[in-house]
Write a protein that holds these residues in place. Structure first.
Motif, PDB file in Angstrom:
ATOM      1  N   CYS A   1       0.816  -1.208   0.000  1.00  0.00           N
ATOM      2  CA  CYS A   1       0.000   0.000   0.000  1.00  0.00           C
ATOM      3  C   CYS A   1       0.854   1.265   0.000  1.00  0.00           C
ATOM      4  CB  CYS A   1      -0.897  -0.031   1.236  1.00  0.00           C
ATOM      5  SG  CYS A   1      -2.038   1.336   1.354  1.00  0.00           S
TER       6      CYS A   1
ATOM      7  N   CYS B   1       0.657  -4.902   5.032  1.00  0.00           N
ATOM      8  CA  CYS B   1       0.051  -4.112   3.963  1.00  0.00           C
ATOM      9  C   CYS B   1       0.524  -4.554   2.586  1.00  0.00           C
ATOM     10  CB  CYS B   1       0.352  -2.622   4.158  1.00  0.00           C
ATOM     11  SG  CYS B   1      -0.467  -1.889   5.589  1.00  0.00           S
TER      12      CYS B   1
ATOM     13  N   GLU C   1      -9.274  -1.065   0.080  1.00  0.00           N
ATOM     14  CA  GLU C   1      -8.000  -0.349   0.090  1.00  0.00           C
ATOM     15  C   GLU C   1      -8.273   1.123  -0.187  1.00  0.00           C
ATOM     16  OE1 GLU C   1      -3.626   0.165  -1.659  1.00  0.00           O
ATOM     17  OE2 GLU C   1      -5.502   0.610  -2.656  1.00  0.00           O
TER      18      GLU C   1
END
Length: 302
Positions: free
Chosen positions: A44, A143, A270
Motif C-alpha cells: 500500500c 500491507c 483499500e
C-alpha cells in the motif's frame, strides 16, 4: 493463485507463464527476469508511501531538537503534520514539477547524513516491523498485497528471478524483502543516496552522504534494471506514471512478455485513486498492457 479471481488478468498471467515455460521454444531459466515496482504495486502507498512516514518521523525528531528547522521545509511540514503540502508535492511530481520534491529530497539526505548503512538498516527494519498503517489498522508489513505475493511465488516456482524496482529507497526495503516477498536483498533496486567509506578498526564503515546517487523512477528504472541484470525483463508490474518506462521496456520481438498495471479502484478494501497513473493508464490502452483491477481481479487484497 487463490487470491486472484478468474478473469482476464489471471488468464493473461497463466497463459504468459505457460508460453515461457512450455511453449514451442521455452525461454531459458536465466532469461526469466520479472521486475516489480513496490509502492502501490506490492504494498500500500496511501495515504502516503510507507517510507515517507519513516522519514517524517525523523524530520520531526530533528525539528524537536532544533527550533530553527521548524520554519524550513520539509521540516516545517513534518513538524506541523501538514499533509496537504506533502500530498501536493506528490501530485506535482507526477505532473512533472519536481520543485518541492527536490526540497523534500534535501531534507531526506540531511536526515541521515553520516549514519552507517548498518545503523540505517536497523532503524528501517525496526520501524517496518513495529509501525502501523494510519487507517487500515494493520502493521506495515501486513500491507503487502496477497495476490502480488502469490504472483511472486508462482513466478519463482516457474524459474523466474524476481526483482523489486522502486522509486523508494533501496536500503529501506532490503531488510524485509526476503521475509515479505521472498525476494533476496541483492535483487532490490531502488533510489539511493551517495555512500562513503572510511577504513577503521571495525573492518571499515560505509556511511550515507547528504548527496543523491540516483532517483529510481521513470526512465531511470529501465537503466537500473539493465545495469543490474543485463537483461530486458519478460514481465514488469507497476501502478503509476513513474513505472511506464519500465513497462514499455519489457517487450521482446521473439519472446513472450507481460506488462501489468495495478489499478486502485477499491475504496472499500483499500483506496480508490488514479492520480499519478493517468498517463500510464492511457499507455496501457494503446500498448496492450494488462490492467489489474483491484476490485474485480483480486478476491482478497491483504
Amino acid at each position: 493463485m487463490s487470491s486472484w479471481r478468474d478473469g482476464p488478468a489471471k488468464r493473461a498471467i497463466v497463459e504468459f507463464v505457460s508460453r515461457v515455460c512450455d511453449g514451442p521454444e521455452p525461454v531459458p531459466v536465466e532469461e526469466r527476469v520479472a521486475v516489480f515496482d513496490n509502492d502501490g504495486t506490492l504494498w500500500c502507498e496511501q495515504p502516503m508511501p510507507i517510507q515517507l512516514d519513516f522519514i517524517l518521523r525523523r524530520l520531526v525528531e530533528m525539528a524537536d531538537a532544533d527550533a530553527g528547522l521548524r520554519e524550513r521545509q520539509p521540516w516545517k511540514a513534518a513538524y506541523e503534520r501538514d499533509y496537504g503540502w506533502l500530498g501536493a508535492l506528490m501530485a506535482e511530481h507526477y505532473a512533472g514539477d519536481d520543485t518541492n520534491v527536490r526540497i523534500l529530497a534535501g531534507g531526506i539526505l540531511a536526515a541521515y547524513e553520516g549514519i552507517s548503512v548498518e545503523d540505517f538498516e536497523r532503524l528501517s527494519d525496526a520501524f517496518l516491523r513495529s509501525a502501523r498503517h494510519p487507517t487500515l489498522g494493520r502493521g506495515y508489513l501486513e500491507c503487502a498485497y496477497a495476490p502480488m505475493v502469490e504472483l511472486l511465488a508462482y513466478l519463482e516456482a516457474n524459474g523466474f528471478s524476481n526483482y523489486i524496482v522502486s522509486g523508494g529507497g533501496r536500503d529501506f526495503m532490503r531488510p524485509i524483502s526476503q521475509d515479505v516477498y521472498g525476494i533476496p536483498r541483492e535483487r532490490v533496486i531502488g533510489s539511493a543516496s551517495a555512500l562513503g567509506y572510511v577504513s577503521d578498526e571495525r573492518g571499515g564503515t560505509i556511511t550515507h552522504k547528504a548527496e543523491a546517487d540516483y532517483l529510481d523512477d521513470g526512465p531511470q528504472k529501465p537503466i537500473r534494471i539493465w545495469s543490474r541484470t543485463g537483461r530486458r525483463p519478460l514481465l514488469a508490474a507497476g501502478n503509476s506514471n513513474g513505472d511506464a518506462a519500465m513497462l514499455h521496456f519489457t517487450q521482446h520481438p521473439d519472446k513472450p512478455s507481460l506488462r501489468l498495471l495495478v489499478l486502485h479502484d477499491d475504496g472499500e478494501r483499500e483506496f480508490d485513486y488514479t492520480t499519478g497513473a493517468e498517463q500510464a493508464l492511457e499507455q496501457a490502452g494503446t500498448d496492450g498492457w494488462t490492467v489489474v483491477s483491484m476490485s474485480t481481479d483480486w478476491a482478497t487484497v491483504f
